[in-house]
Design a protein around this motif. Structure first.
Motif, mmCIF file in Angstrom:
data_model
loop_
_atom_site.group_PDB
_atom_site.id
_atom_site.type_symbol
_atom_site.label_atom_id
_atom_site.label_comp_id
_atom_site.label_asym_id
_atom_site.label_seq_id
_atom_site.Cartn_x
_atom_site.Cartn_y
_atom_site.Cartn_z
ATOM 1 N N ALA A 1 0.818 -1.208 0.000
ATOM 2 C CA ALA A 1 0.000 0.000 0.000
ATOM 3 C C ALA A 1 0.855 1.264 0.000
ATOM 4 O O ALA A 1 0.537 2.248 -0.677
ATOM 5 N N GLU A 2 1.948 1.241 0.732
ATOM 6 C CA GLU A 2 2.786 2.425 0.836
ATOM 7 C C GLU A 2 3.707 2.590 -0.363
ATOM 8 O O GLU A 2 4.023 3.709 -0.769
ATOM 9 N N ALA A 3 4.159 1.479 -0.943
ATOM 10 C CA ALA A 3 5.122 1.559 -2.036
ATOM 11 C C ALA A 3 4.490 2.062 -3.327
ATOM 12 O O ALA A 3 5.139 2.772 -4.102
ATOM 13 N N ARG A 4 3.235 1.713 -3.575
ATOM 14 C CA ARG A 4 2.601 2.125 -4.818
ATOM 15 C C ARG A 4 2.338 3.621 -4.794
ATOM 16 O O ARG A 4 1.595 4.126 -3.958
ATOM 17 N N ILE B 1 11.270 1.089 -6.786
ATOM 18 C CA ILE B 1 12.314 1.824 -6.061
ATOM 19 C C ILE B 1 11.876 2.104 -4.632
ATOM 20 O O ILE B 1 12.644 1.908 -3.675
ATOM 21 N N ARG B 2 10.636 2.561 -4.467
ATOM 22 C CA ARG B 2 10.128 2.855 -3.123
ATOM 23 C C ARG B 2 10.111 1.591 -2.264
ATOM 24 O O ARG B 2 10.472 1.616 -1.082
ATOM 25 N N ARG B 3 9.718 0.483 -2.859
ATOM 26 C CA ARG B 3 9.659 -0.766 -2.109
ATOM 27 C C ARG B 3 11.058 -1.202 -1.666
ATOM 28 O O ARG B 3 11.231 -1.703 -0.552
ATOM 29 N N ALA B 4 12.041 -1.022 -2.540
ATOM 30 C CA ALA B 4 13.413 -1.397 -2.172
ATOM 31 C C ALA B 4 13.866 -0.626 -0.941
ATOM 32 O O ALA B 4 14.496 -1.187 -0.032
ATOM 33 N N VAL B 5 13.553 0.661 -0.881
ATOM 34 C CA VAL B 5 13.927 1.466 0.283
ATOM 35 C C VAL B 5 13.253 0.928 1.533
ATOM 36 O O VAL B 5 13.872 0.788 2.593
ATOM 37 N N MET B 6 11.974 0.609 1.427
ATOM 38 C CA MET B 6 11.222 0.130 2.593
ATOM 39 C C MET B 6 11.679 -1.252 3.042
ATOM 40 O O MET B 6 11.576 -1.593 4.221
ATOM 41 N N GLU B 7 12.210 -2.032 2.109
ATOM 42 C CA GLU B 7 12.696 -3.368 2.447
ATOM 43 C C GLU B 7 14.145 -3.359 2.921
ATOM 44 O O GLU B 7 14.727 -4.413 3.142
ATOM 45 N N ALA C 1 13.300 12.332 -14.434
ATOM 46 C CA ALA C 1 12.641 13.347 -13.612
ATOM 47 C C ALA C 1 11.208 12.942 -13.295
ATOM 48 O O ALA C 1 10.716 13.165 -12.177
ATOM 49 N N ASN C 2 10.503 12.348 -14.246
ATOM 50 C CA ASN C 2 9.133 11.898 -13.991
ATOM 51 C C ASN C 2 9.094 10.734 -13.007
ATOM 52 O O ASN C 2 8.213 10.669 -12.145
ATOM 53 N N VAL C 3 10.052 9.813 -13.126
ATOM 54 C CA VAL C 3 10.130 8.721 -12.149
ATOM 55 C C VAL C 3 10.411 9.298 -10.762
ATOM 56 O O VAL C 3 9.789 8.894 -9.774
ATOM 57 N N ALA C 4 11.314 10.259 -10.674
ATOM 58 C CA ALA C 4 11.651 10.873 -9.384
ATOM 59 C C ALA C 4 10.432 11.521 -8.748
ATOM 60 O O ALA C 4 10.210 11.408 -7.534
ATOM 61 N N ALA C 5 9.622 12.209 -9.551
ATOM 62 C CA ALA C 5 8.428 12.869 -9.024
ATOM 63 C C ALA C 5 7.417 11.871 -8.493
ATOM 64 O O ALA C 5 6.614 12.203 -7.610
ATOM 65 N N HIS C 6 7.413 10.648 -9.024
ATOM 66 C CA HIS C 6 6.522 9.598 -8.524
ATOM 67 C C HIS C 6 7.117 8.887 -7.318
ATOM 68 O O HIS C 6 6.383 8.455 -6.429
#
Length: 680
Positions: free
Chosen positions: A283-286, A313-319, A462-467
């Motif tokens: 839920a948090e990574a998406r 990328i977000r999930r990797a950080v959380m894991e 840049a678009n990936v970074a903004a997401h």
């Protein structure tokens, strides 16, 4: 001769030289000269002055903690007279004055042991000092002691038995600690808590074993100590789910849990914790379905892929999985890689309590050759396996930027795939068939049938970074405009202007980054790139470096222009640069960047740049620039028929390069020119 209470090595007393600063000492002497500089002592606040704090060390010795030694202003120090504090003795002067230093540890619990500093016996355990003071116990008559002991052993035995039988059973009055979330630990310092989560890392120090435990909110280090350098809870490894009870502490301004009990979960208990973490993580990574930075058809075609990449990328950080960004060592590659770095670093800092976590969980490594080949992959795999073996670290997520779409990266991606290391590619280059399938997520407009000729890796990054991190959206909005050497889409130019970056500024940024990308191309140059791309007030820095770019490029263009040759084949005009003979090799600018500029300016061409082909010929390679109209692989295949002995092979696809044997240079170039002429 004794042994160190921390590491067990032989020592002159109870502590070895290397661990003097890891334990707390209580001073039993009465003279400053008996103190040992470098050790940490327990003391009490004696009084305050404009220049510092007086602290009593023991009963008869007082030292000065000068205000220059504090980690805060003196007037903000919340100590009271008579309060117990902990300080370091930094020196004893000839006149007996004692200089004290600040200690980050301000409770006994934060030290790894406690000893007495005894002038006669040295560093000793408190119980050893008690035995020395009272070696024989009671000084009464031995015979009386014997008769009393006999009485106790005989007549008193029945009374003792009766008392034992009538005694109430002991009840554990300490309730189990309540489970809390890791994100709340900063509010629970010195409290005993219970956390449940996944072990995402384990490392053995010279003292405790440190487990990194992640729950649904964050990650924290948990120290478990059985014996110095000995693995605590050897049955627990990375990937296990655990229940841990311990005391929350603040060590060196970083949160840590001192483990009191650690249980590896199994069965339904493990499943419950694993499910809770997975649901929260998903839920948090998406990322939210946020708008792209601008209205751009080619980027809109890969919007879901952008979200998928951001989620990975977000999930990797959380894991607690390291994120390794591998990008082309060009201005476009640096811009895209820096955008992702800008988004990820704050997330890493939020996820991990350690102040240096961003250096452990994020790395940006430029690719000198522009492709992720076996040399790059072998280096990465060797390092990641070493980190897994030595530090029990998870395999990293590799994010390939402005690279990873062509056959030159196929072998490297396949090597990562063998080890199941997760992979994301973000690229605007024309791909070779099947290479994108080697990534878990591939962001490339060509894969969606979009031409993508007006898209750069900087736009996609840049678009990936903004997401990945919406908080940096405004901070990266100017980067797409920076990534275009010519004809940047108006929407991106407007975005940059709204952020305070006019055309001259974005030009300077691009040129400055291009120059710095050339020097030490294998280094990330994190701080320098940050200053150039994101520190608006340091515009003078960008202008200074950009001026060097223009001078060096101008000098080289003046050198090559008189030495360009023009030729034709089947109605196609060619501008040919003999880069081996008429450029300053191994100096800026590199052949690729120089050739780009020659083609953009149409130097030596009869007509617009898009109507001709520019070739740059090195010792064993010909570089092609044609506005994307030429597929190097098709040309190489045709040229091999005319120059069978030239060993012709293509690198890259649209406007790539073609390699050949040095001894067949003339035949190879002629064959390439003829093949291009036949197809345009």
């Amino acid at each position: 001769m004794g042994s160190c209470i921390i590491c067990g090595t032989p020592a002159d007393g109870a502590i070895c030289e290397s661990h003097q600063q890891d334990v707390l000492f209580e001073f039993t002497g009465d003279s400053p000269e008996q103190l040992t500089p470098g050790r940490y002592y327990k003391g009490t606040v004696d009084g305050f002055a404009e220049f510092g704090v007086f602290v009593d060390i023991g009963d008869r010795v007082t030292g000065l903690l000068h205000k220059s030694e504090l980690d805060r202003r003196l007037d903000s120090l919340d100590w009271d007279e008579g309060e117990v504090v902990y300080v370091q003795v930094t020196g004893v002067r000839d006149n007996g004055n004692v200089d004290l230093g600040w200690s980050l540890r301000q409770s006994e619990r934060e030290f790894r042991g406690k000893l007495l500093d005894d002038p006669e016996r040295g560093a000793v355990l408190p119980d050893e000092a008690d035995e020395a003071d009272d070696p024989g116990g009671d000084d009464g008559d031995d015979a009386d002691d014997g008769s009393q002991q006999a009485t106790t052993d005989g007549a008193g035995a029945s009374a003792a038995t009766e008392a034992a039988e009538s005694a109430e059973p002991e009840v554990d009055s300490d309730p189990e600690p309540a489970r809390v979330q890791v994100a709340t630990l900063s509010d629970r310092v010195n409290e005993t808590v219970r956390i449940e989560g996944e072990v995402v890392g384990a490392r053995q120090t010279s003292g405790p074993t440190v487990f990194e435990v992640r729950d649904e909110t964050a990650t924290v280090d948990c120290a478990a100590f059985v014996e110095a350098g000995v693995r605590a809870y050897p049955e627990v490894d990375t990937g296990d789910f655990v229940r841990l009870d311990g005391v929350v502490e603040l060590r060196h301004n970083e949160l840590q849990v001192e483990t009191e009990e650690l249980e590896k979960l199994a069965g339904d208990e493990r499943e419950a914790v694993e499910t809770r973490l997975e649901d929260a993580l998903r839920a948090e990574a998406r990322p939210d379905d946020v708008e792209l930075l601008a209205d751009h058809d080619a980027v809109a075609a890969v919007h879901e892929r952008v979200r998928d990449a951001a989620e990975t990328i977000r999930r990797a950080v959380m894991e607690s999985r390291p994120v390794i960004v591998r990008h082309n060592a060009t201005a476009d590659g640096y811009v895209a890689g820096a955008a992702i770095e800008r988004a990820v670093l704050p997330l890493v800092r939020d996820e991990h309590a350690k102040s240096d976590a961003e250096y452990h969980y994020f790395d940006r490594r430029p690719l000198e050759g522009g492709d992720y080949d076996m040399a790059d992959a072998t280096k990465d795999v060797t390092q990641m396996l070493d980190n897994r073996e030595r530090h029990d670290e998870k395999l990293p997520l590799f994010v390939l930027v402005a690279a990873g779409s062509t056959d030159e990266s196929r072998d490297g991606l396949e090597l990562l795939d063998i080890y199941d290391a997760p992979r994301v590619t973000i690229d605007a280059g024309y791909p070779d068939e099947g290479v994108a399938d080697l990534a878990d997520v591939a962001v490339n407009p060509h894969l969606e049938g979009e031409a993508g000729d007006d898209v750069t890796a900087g736009v996609l990054g840049a678009n990936v970074a903004a997401h990945v991190n919406p908080d940096v959206r405004g901070g990266v909005a100017h980067l797409p405009a920076v990534s275009y050497w010519a004809d940047g889409p108006e929407d991106y130019v407007d975005l940059a202007a709204e952020a305070g970056y006019d055309d001259d500024h974005t030009d300077a940024l691009r040129e400055a980054v291009a120059l710095e990308a050339f020097y030490q191309a294998y280094e990330d140059k994190r701080e320098l790139v940050t200053d150039l791309l994101f520190e608006h007030e340091k515009r003078d820095l960008a202008e200074h470096v950009a001026e060097q770019f223009r001078q060096k490029l101008g000098t080289e263009l003046d050198t090559v222009e008189p030495n360009l040759s023009v030729r034709g084949a089947n109605g196609v005009s060619f501008t040919v640069l003999d880069a081996e003979a008429f450029t300053h090799r191994f100096d800026f600018p590199p052949t690729g960047l120089l050739l780009d500029e020659v083609h953009r300016r149409g130097i030596g061409a009869d007509g617009a740049a898009d109507d001709h082909v520019t070739l740059g010929v090195d010792e064993d390679e010909v570089h092609i620039r044609s506005g994307g109209r030429v597929d190097a692989r098709e040309i190489a295949e045709a040229a091999r028929e005319d120059a069978e002995n030239a060993g012709i092979a293509a690198t890259g696809t649209r406007d790539g390069s073609i390699e050949f044997l040095v001894g067949e240079k003339e035949a190879a170039v002629d064959a390439v020119v003829d093949a291009i002429g036949e197809r345009l």
